[in-house]
Design a protein around this motif. Structure first.
Motif, PDB file in Angstrom:
ATOM      1  N   ARG A  41       0.842  -1.205   0.000  1.00 54.57           N
ATOM      2  CA  ARG A  41       0.000   0.000   0.000  1.00 54.57           C
ATOM      3  C   ARG A  41       0.877   1.256   0.000  1.00 54.57           C
ATOM      4  O   ARG A  41       0.593   2.246  -0.679  1.00 54.57           O
ATOM      5  CB  ARG A  41      -0.920  -0.002   1.214  1.00 54.57           C
ATOM      6  N   GLU A 208      -7.509  -0.663  -7.513  1.00 54.06           N
ATOM      7  CA  GLU A 208      -8.403  -1.681  -6.967  1.00 54.06           C
ATOM      8  C   GLU A 208      -7.791  -3.078  -7.083  1.00 54.06           C
ATOM      9  O   GLU A 208      -7.893  -3.894  -6.159  1.00 54.06           O
ATOM     10  CB  GLU A 208      -9.746  -1.639  -7.685  1.00 54.06           C
ATOM     11  N   GLU A 211      -5.130  -3.455  -4.431  1.00 56.89           N
ATOM     12  CA  GLU A 211      -5.736  -3.616  -3.115  1.00 56.89           C
ATOM     13  C   GLU A 211      -6.262  -5.034  -2.924  1.00 56.89           C
ATOM     14  O   GLU A 211      -6.174  -5.600  -1.828  1.00 56.89           O
ATOM     15  CB  GLU A 211      -6.864  -2.602  -2.921  1.00 56.89           C
ATOM     16  N   LYS A 212      -6.786  -5.643  -3.971  1.00 52.98           N
ATOM     17  CA  LYS A 212      -7.245  -7.031  -3.877  1.00 52.98           C
ATOM     18  C   LYS A 212      -6.077  -7.976  -3.625  1.00 52.98           C
ATOM     19  O   LYS A 212      -6.201  -8.946  -2.859  1.00 52.98           O
ATOM     20  CB  LYS A 212      -7.982  -7.424  -5.148  1.00 52.98           C
ATOM     21  N   VAL A 214      -3.374  -7.138  -2.037  1.00 57.07           N
ATOM     22  CA  VAL A 214      -3.036  -6.884  -0.636  1.00 57.07           C
ATOM     23  C   VAL A 214      -3.957  -7.693   0.282  1.00 57.07           C
ATOM     24  O   VAL A 214      -3.508  -8.315   1.253  1.00 57.07           O
ATOM     25  CB  VAL A 214      -3.146  -5.376  -0.320  1.00 57.07           C
ATOM     26  N   LYS A 215      -5.239  -7.699  -0.032  1.00 53.98           N
ATOM     27  CA  LYS A 215      -6.189  -8.442   0.795  1.00 53.98           C
ATOM     28  C   LYS A 215      -5.912  -9.942   0.752  1.00 53.98           C
ATOM     29  O   LYS A 215      -6.073 -10.634   1.764  1.00 53.98           O
ATOM     30  CB  LYS A 215      -7.614  -8.142   0.337  1.00 53.98           C
TER      31      LYS A 215
END
Length: 396
Positions: A41, A208, A211-212, A214-215
């Motif tokens: 991030r 986006e 971020e996915k 990262v999740k």
């Protein structure tokens, strides 16, 4: 040109239990593995802040005739191996060539008459091969530009970039300059950075997707770490990591993590699913752990499933960890000690999705290292391997 990443502050995603573990274990490697979601991030925000400068450099030096070489040594070389397949969809003429090959065979691997963009990955920037490969490329090729992706602002590569218009220096967050022997957050964050370079002009559209990814990494840590710990503590002697396409490069990095963190007590191999049949499958026995880094593309997965079934039928018992990106394995008949599912993005179509797979190898390596009575920060009891390679002389 020097781009100093303008880092932003983000709240750590680490759970309270993990924080307590970090404190109790007082271990660099543990912290560096677990900080990766936060670092990704952080690096995304940093590159977004300087994307216009980076884009200008790319447009100046990257043409349809430019040869793009992704280079590094050891783990840094594996970055290129992992992303070359997906980068071919973004840039023409891109290939991964380790610095350890460029040093000895530059005349065969570089075209002196074509423009060259040499993208160097380096945690410290102090490896003799890193600096040597850059110098050789400068001497051999008539038109050279460089991108240094490194974690150490005081390294030789970073300092060499001062006042050089044909060098773009991308300094990653300071925390990614891993203090432990094994590269973990440095590997994944350098890999992410290069993937983002491929879409630098439209990077906001990838936020986006990143971020996915990262999740997915957070899922591995929060849901599967206890089971990976239990498997890593088992008494096995061999480790095999298999992947297809870009995931073969991730498998390459995973195999090194487990092997170097156990100081060679666990001997490891990596391969593609199809390639594994042609001889290397002989290493699998009842003292092996086999890790399948499976894709989410059906046309590829059908080959992978066939291999998994074959290994399962020929080798019982064998510990297996199946890594899947958001799909059912459709192999209920196959024994698996653990199925790790990454639900937020696909590895094959959302290319950032390949990155979280590496956490499985890192965590297995960490806990296997502890189980062998080693210090994961400095596991090499023999002194055969070092944080920065030693004993290399670069000859004229």
């Amino acid at each position: 040109m020097i781009i100093q990443n303008k880092c932003c502050n983000f709240a750590s995603q680490t759970t309270e239990n993990n924080i307590l573990n970090i404190i109790n274990m007082a271990n660099y490697t543990f912290n560096e593995i677990h900080q990766q979601p936060e670092m990704w991030r952080k690096e995304l925000a940093a590159l977004m802040a300087v994307k216009d400068e980076v884009s200008a450099f790319m447009h100046k030096y990257l043409t349809h005739d430019t040869d793009i070489v992704l280079t590094g040594a050891g783990t840094s070389a594996f970055i290129g191996d992992a992303i070359e397949p997906v980068m071919r969809g973004m840039w023409r003429n891109v290939r991964a060539v380790p610095t350890t090959d460029l040093i000895t065979h530059a005349e065969y691997l570089l075209d002196a008459e074509r423009p060259l963009l040499l993208i160097s990955f380096a945690r410290s920037g102090n490896s003799p091969e890193s600096v040597g490969a850059v110098n050789i490329a400068n001497k051999l090729c008539k038109n050279v530009a460089h991108i240094y992706i490194t974690c150490n602002k005081n390294g030789k590569l970073a300092l060499q970039a001062q006042d050089k218009e044909n060098i773009l220096l991308l300094l990653l967050p300071e925390e990614t300059d891993d203090k432990s022997l094994a590269m973990t957050s440095s590997f994944s964050t350098m890999l992410l950075t290069c993937l983002m370079l491929g879409h630098i002009d439209t990077l906001e559209k990838d936020v986006e997707k990143i971020e996915k990814a990262v999740k997915n990494a957070e899922v591995v840590i929060e849901q599967y770490e206890p089971e990976l710990k239990a498997i890593g503590e088992r008494p096995f002697e061999r480790g095999v990591f298999l992947g297809s396409g870009a995931l073969k490069g991730i498998a390459e990095e995973c195999h090194l993590k487990l092997q170097e963190l156990t100081d060679g007590a666990v001997v490891c191999k990596f391969d593609s699913f199809l390639g594994f049949r042609h001889g290397p499958k002989a290493v699998v026995n009842d003292k092996s752990i086999v890790v399948y880094l499976m894709t989410d593309e059906e046309k590829i997965m059908r080959y992978e499933r066939d291999l998994v079934r074959q290994v399962d039928s020929n080798n019982k018992p064998v510990a297996q960890v199946i890594v899947i990106s958001g799909r059912d394995s459709e192999m209920e008949e196959v024994h698996a000690d653990l199925v790790v599912k990454m639900p937020y993005c696909k590895a094959e179509t959302d290319f950032y999705g390949i990155i979280p797979y590496v956490l499985v190898g890192q965590l297995l390596g960490f806990y296997a290292s502890k189980a062998h009575g080693l210090n994961p920060d400095a596991p090499s009891v023999s002194g055969n391997i070092h944080r920065v390679v030693e004993g290399v002389t670069i000859y004229e």
